[in-house]
Design a protein around this motif. Structure first.
Motif: not given
Length: 344
Positions: A1-19, A248-253
């Motif tokens: 969707m249009a939420d680019n940060i969620t899209m670009s970090n989807a694999d990281v976010t999903d694993s974190l939510i799983f843990l 901007f923050t999510a690109t490096w943090y």
């Protein structure tokens, strides 16, 4: 969707939510807010378009900009129910709608900031360089700026739409996401070209405009329009500023730990809701103009009369209009009295 940060970090976010089983999920709240924003935006911008088309001179440069900005807000608004469904359930609309809604999202976003910058430049030329251009040149400038805004926005949104597609997450939930390898570079370009650069131009123009207003007292005929545009500019950057900073923050943090991830996701979601709510704020700010309020009142009362509405409702609208007119007259009398006493 249009939420680019969620899209670009989807694999990281999903694993974190799983843990992290106890992490707070803000997506349901975001989806509900998207629906509310959609309702308010369609109502407000729809009424604004009716007022402009029925009562205003669309050859006027300011009215032309306002008309196009309302259309831009509506284009952005139509995407919100789709993101809401995706947040509340999952993406069920297929790959084509994913690309089309992403394109519409970016067309609305890009055209809004370009038109806002052009409107500010128009105010700068009118107030600061008041001897140039004339009305015809201003009109052609407005038309050219609006056409350029739509061409640039549509062209820029094509690349965003091409890169998105429907993908399944680790638990087989389909989402509309961006898998472009150059996604971080795109974020930097978006924040730089379509936020900070327009912000710099707008700050420069309004610094010069306010300087003129503080130096001279013969600019009263531009006061209402300048105040209205200033409020529109302030609302845009108050709404979109935090969200762009989060992008901007999510690109490096990258948050480390469940609590840090939870706080970052909540902050990002709140900033996203604030940014998306901007599309329903402009109609309220346009009502700073007494003339537009009068046109809106006439539109509402005429509709009530045609539909055989309650006379008490019509009387209420008329009383509110009379109170507003009387307060305006009293304010003008008070201002003239103060000026007379100052000269004595």
């Amino acid at each position: 969707m249009a939420d680019n940060i969620t899209m670009s970090n989807a694999d990281v976010t999903d694993s974190l939510i799983f843990l992290c089983d106890e992490i707070f999920d803000f997506t349901t709240i975001s989806g509900v807010f998207f629906i509310l924003i959609f309702i308010f935006s369609v109502t407000g911008n729809g009424l604004l378009l009716c007022v402009l088309v029925l009562y205003e001179n669309l050859k006027n440069a300011t009215n032309l900009f306002v008309l196009n900005m309302a259309c831009s807000d509506l284009i952005f608004t139509i995407t919100l129910p789709f993101w809401a469904v995706s947040y509340l359930h999952q993406w069920v609309f297929g790959d084509f709608v994913c690309k089309f809604m992403t394109a519409s999202y970016y067309v609305g976003l890009y055209s809004s900031i370009i038109l806002l910058t052009a409107l500010t430049v128009d105010r700068f030329i009118t107030v600061v360089m008041h001897k140039f251009p004339n009305r015809v040149r201003r009109q052609w400038f407005a038309i050219g700026a609006c056409v350029a805004a739509w061409i640039i926005s549509i062209s820029a949104s094509v690349s965003n739409a091409v890169n998105v597609k429907v993908e399944n997450t680790w638990n087989d939930i389909p989402i509309c996401m961006d898998e472009s390898p150059h996604v971080k570079l795109g974020y930097y370009l978006q924040v730089s070209l379509l936020f900070f650069h327009p912000f710099a131009i707008i700050v420069f123009c309004y610094s010069a405009i306010l300087k003129i207003f503080f130096q001279y007292s013969n600019r009263k005929r531009h006061r209402t329009t300048v105040v209205m545009v200033l409020c529109i500019v302030a609302a845009f950057f108050i709404c979109w500023g935090p969200y762009n900073m989060m992008i901007f923050t999510a690109t490096w943090y990258e948050p480390i730990g469940c609590k840090a991830q939870e706080r970052f996701e909540m902050a990002f979601s709140i900033c996203q809701i604030l940014a998306y709510s901007h599309c329903c704020m402009n109609p309220l700010l346009y009502m700073l103009s007494q003339k537009l309020r009068r046109h809106l009142l006439h539109l509402l009362t005429s509709k009530t009369n045609r539909n055989g509405g309650n006379p008490s409702v019509i009387s209420t609208f008329q009383n509110l209009s009379l109170i507003g007119q009387n307060s305006t007259v009293m304010s003008e009398m008070h201002s003239k009295l103060c000026q007379t006493l100052a000269h004595v």
